[in-house]
Design a protein around this motif. Structure first.
Motif, PDB file in Angstrom:
ATOM      1  N   UNK A   1      56.739  72.671  36.987  1.00 45.01           N
ATOM      2  CA  UNK A   1      58.238  73.387  36.583  1.00 45.01           C
ATOM      3  C   UNK A   1      58.949  73.142  35.370  1.00 45.01           C
ATOM      4  N   UNK A   2      58.339  72.214  34.448  1.00 46.97           N
ATOM      5  CA  UNK A   2      58.960  72.116  33.062  1.00 46.97           C
ATOM      6  C   UNK A   2      58.392  73.481  32.351  1.00 46.97           C
ATOM      7  N   UNK A   3      57.161  73.972  32.495  1.00 45.26           N
ATOM      8  CA  UNK A   3      56.494  74.655  31.754  1.00 45.26           C
ATOM      9  C   UNK A   3      57.528  75.827  31.115  1.00 45.26           C
ATOM     10  N   UNK A   4      58.005  76.627  32.077  1.00 42.71           N
ATOM     11  CA  UNK A   4      58.482  77.785  31.499  1.00 42.71           C
ATOM     12  C   UNK A   4      60.169  77.654  30.892  1.00 42.71           C
ATOM     13  N   UNK A   5      60.722  76.789  31.540  1.00 39.28           N
ATOM     14  CA  UNK A   5      62.184  76.303  30.932  1.00 39.28           C
ATOM     15  C   UNK A   5      61.870  75.637  29.534  1.00 39.28           C
ATOM     16  N   UNK A   6      61.143  74.522  29.674  1.00 38.15           N
ATOM     17  CA  UNK A   6      60.869  73.824  28.340  1.00 38.15           C
ATOM     18  C   UNK A   6      60.474  74.787  27.100  1.00 38.15           C
ATOM     19  N   UNK A   7      59.204  75.707  27.545  1.00 38.14           N
ATOM     20  CA  UNK A   7      58.935  76.549  26.508  1.00 38.14           C
ATOM     21  C   UNK A   7      59.861  77.503  26.007  1.00 38.14           C
ATOM     22  N   UNK A   8      60.706  78.034  27.044  1.00 39.75           N
ATOM     23  CA  UNK A   8      61.774  78.880  26.454  1.00 39.75           C
ATOM     24  C   UNK A   8      62.922  78.389  25.716  1.00 39.75           C
ATOM     25  N   UNK A   9      63.388  77.142  26.383  1.00 35.64           N
ATOM     26  CA  UNK A   9      64.416  76.319  25.382  1.00 35.64           C
ATOM     27  C   UNK A   9      63.623  76.258  23.932  1.00 35.64           C
ATOM     28  N   UNK A  10      62.618  75.774  23.855  1.00 34.18           N
ATOM     29  CA  UNK A  10      61.964  75.503  22.401  1.00 34.18           C
ATOM     30  C   UNK A  10      61.317  76.997  21.537  1.00 34.18           C
ATOM     31  N   UNK A  11      61.429  77.847  22.567  1.00 34.44           N
ATOM     32  CA  UNK A  11      61.017  79.068  22.212  1.00 34.44           C
ATOM     33  C   UNK A  11      59.581  78.804  21.469  1.00 34.44           C
ATOM     34  N   UNK A  12      58.734  78.320  22.060  1.00 35.02           N
ATOM     35  CA  UNK A  12      57.590  77.628  21.606  1.00 35.02           C
ATOM     36  C   UNK A  12      56.357  78.000  22.556  1.00 35.02           C
ATOM     37  N   UNK A  13      55.620  79.001  22.437  1.00 36.22           N
ATOM     38  CA  UNK A  13      54.342  79.208  23.013  1.00 36.22           C
ATOM     39  C   UNK A  13      53.310  78.107  22.914  1.00 36.22           C
ATOM     40  N   UNK A  14      53.355  77.469  21.965  1.00 33.85           N
ATOM     41  CA  UNK A  14      52.419  76.024  22.096  1.00 33.85           C
ATOM     42  C   UNK A  14      53.112  74.853  22.778  1.00 33.85           C
ATOM     43  N   UNK A  15      54.260  74.818  22.738  1.00 35.25           N
ATOM     44  CA  UNK A  15      54.705  73.825  23.948  1.00 35.25           C
ATOM     45  C   UNK A  15      54.412  74.069  25.291  1.00 35.25           C
ATOM     46  N   UNK A  16      54.406  75.479  25.719  1.00 33.61           N
ATOM     47  CA  UNK A  16      53.939  75.837  27.004  1.00 33.61           C
ATOM     48  C   UNK A  16      52.610  75.637  27.288  1.00 33.61           C
ATOM     49  N   UNK A  17      51.770  75.615  26.082  1.00 32.08           N
ATOM     50  CA  UNK A  17      50.279  75.537  26.085  1.00 32.08           C
ATOM     51  C   UNK A  17      50.106  73.893  26.318  1.00 32.08           C
ATOM     52  N   UNK A  18      50.622  73.365  25.884  1.00 36.12           N
ATOM     53  CA  UNK A  18      50.460  71.869  25.693  1.00 36.12           C
ATOM     54  C   UNK A  18      51.193  71.301  27.409  1.00 36.12           C
ATOM     55  N   UNK A  19      52.233  71.853  27.745  1.00 36.50           N
ATOM     56  CA  UNK A  19      52.518  71.581  29.160  1.00 36.50           C
ATOM     57  C   UNK A  19      51.928  71.972  30.124  1.00 36.50           C
TER      58      UNK A  19
END
Length: 157
Positions: free
Chosen positions: A88-106
């Motif tokens: 569940x954290x994937x999309x909101x955290x990635x969007x909050x940070x505006x970071x596709x790398x963060x999404x990939x890591x999560x």
């Protein structure tokens, strides 16, 4: 007495709602990003995730009815909870940070946590493991799509 299935499903829904409320993000940013040309099934993704979550809830339920109330089962319920938080954290955290790398890591972290969970569950409940397979098959696809999007959106990596 309330059904364990109802309790597990309710907790899963509550966690999903809370994470989305806690991380109110700019989903418009994600929607504006370029996607790989081969991603022709994007409209099916919400239905895929609904199926994955239903299977995940049933996976936890199958384990619970096999070993109700045991300390080991409670620990596994915590592991399921952590897996849902990662998913569940994937999309909101990635969007909050505006970071596709963060999404990939999560996304990758969630996959490996799900794999560890499946390996640990194997000797206890193979049904629970089989019900985790949709997640274990789909998660790498979603993570790979996000990783591919980094090169298509270099300013949003």
């Amino acid at each position: 007495m309330i059904s364990p299935l109802l309790i597990i499903a309710s907790i899963a829904l509550l966690v999903a709602v809370l994470i989305n409320k806690l991380f109110q993000s700019d989903y418009g940013w994600f929607n504006r990003l370029r996607r790989p040309q081969w991603l022709t099934f994007e409209s099916a993704i919400p239905f895929i995730w609904i199926s994955v979550f239903i299977c995940g809830v049933y996976s936890a339920y199958e384990l619970w009815i096999k070993q109700p109330g045991k300390t080991e089962t409670w620990l596994f319920m915590g592991a399921y909870l952590l897996l849902e938080i990662l998913i569940m954290a994937y999309t909101p955290v990635m969007c909050k940070l505006r970071s596709l790398q963060a999404g990939t890591i999560i996304g990758a972290t969630g996959f490996f946590w799900g794999l560890i969970l499946a390996v640990l569950l194997w000797p206890i409940s193979r049904v629970s493991v089989f019900l985790l397979l949709p997640y274990l098959l789909w998660s790498p696809v979603g993570t790979y799509v996000t990783w591919e999007m980094i090169s298509l959106n270099p300013l949003d990596k």
